[in-house]
Design an enzyme around this catalytic site. Structure first.
Site, PDB file in Angstrom:
ATOM      1  N   SER A  37     -44.696   5.173  30.770  1.00  0.00           N
ATOM      2  CA  SER A  37     -45.369   5.493  32.034  1.00  0.00           C
ATOM      3  C   SER A  37     -45.071   6.906  32.510  1.00  0.00           C
ATOM      4  CB  SER A  37     -44.954   4.502  33.122  1.00  0.00           C
ATOM      5  OG  SER A  37     -45.431   3.208  32.842  1.00  0.00           O
ATOM      6  N   GLN A  38     -45.996   7.441  33.251  1.00  0.00           N
ATOM      7  CA  GLN A  38     -45.833   8.726  33.937  1.00  0.00           C
ATOM      8  C   GLN A  38     -44.565   8.687  34.791  1.00  0.00           C
ATOM      9  OE1 GLN A  38     -49.028   9.288  36.684  1.00  0.00           O
ATOM     10  NE2 GLN A  38     -48.244  11.211  37.503  1.00  0.00           N
TER      11      GLN A  38
END
Length: 226
Positions: A75-76
């Protein structure tokens, strides 16, 4: 207070994985609304470049999601920070993560001193994540299973974090949330997803808040070894 990680020279990084580059990421996260210093320190400390393929290591401290194989992503950083910050608001001690993936989100939670249980449906991803946890000296309990089932025999949990999106909240997971606990999960499908935070009060009533739009891979049922 960040748990002491067992860092090797490769974890410290250099060039595009150096502390200077990590610090720039932290300033971007601050500028985008992340205020919990515990979360920022955990993201500063956990070597994200060790949770991606070596070919992508120079991009590890960009604020973007990156592929980890099997149709999955790490994930970011802003999303990891936002979800972790929302989870910490209820001061959890025992946390369930659904979707181990690369192991990065679980490592951030463990670095914060939480007791972490994580479930992953893709066996190969879980094996790699376990090696990363061991290398960093992080005690994370993990299981190869269908994440939609959760880990009922270890529940209830003070916090639950779901790193893949279902069309609706999974009742089996919210049932494993302890009174006073918080569940953070993306909900939605191809037309759009939103990050939801659920809080369960002492009577079992649920209060829901929408934390904004996100993009996650789908939460699938079943298991696979590869």
């Amino acid at each position: 207070m960040i748990s002491r990680l067992r860092l090797q020279p490769a974890d410290v990084g250099m060039g595009m994985t150096s502390q200077r580059v990590r610090d720039r990421l932290i300033e971007r996260l601050r500028g985008n609304g992340i205020v919990d210093e515990r979360v920022l320190n955990a993201i500063r400390t956990v070597p994200r470049h060790q949770f991606v393929d070596e070919a992508l290591a120079t991009r590890a401290y960009e604020d973007t999601a990156l592929p980890i194989g099997h149709g999955q992503t790490i994930s970011q950083p802003w999303v990891v920070a936002k979800m972790t910050e929302a989870l910490l608001e209820s001061a959890p001690k025992k946390v369930l993560e659904i979707g181990t993936g690369s192991g990065y989100q679980g490592a951030v939670l463990a670095a914060l001193g939480l007791e972490v249980f994580t479930v992953e449906r893709i066996g190969e991803l879980l094996r790699i994540a376990r090696k990363r946890f061991r290398a960093l000296g992080l005690h994370v309990r993990s299981k190869h299973d269908d994440g939609r089932i959760g880990w009922p025999e270890e529940g209830p949990f003070d916090g639950i974090i779901v790193t893949a999106a279902a069309p609706a909240l999974v009742e089996a997971l919210s049932a494993q949330l302890a009174p006073g606990g918080t569940l953070v999960a993306p909900v939605g499908g191809a037309s759009g997803q939103n990050l939801l935070r659920l809080r369960k009060d002492a009577e079992g009533n649920i209060e829901q808040a929408d934390l904004g739009p996100v993009v996650f891979v789908p939460l699938l049922s079943g298991m696979t070894d590869r």
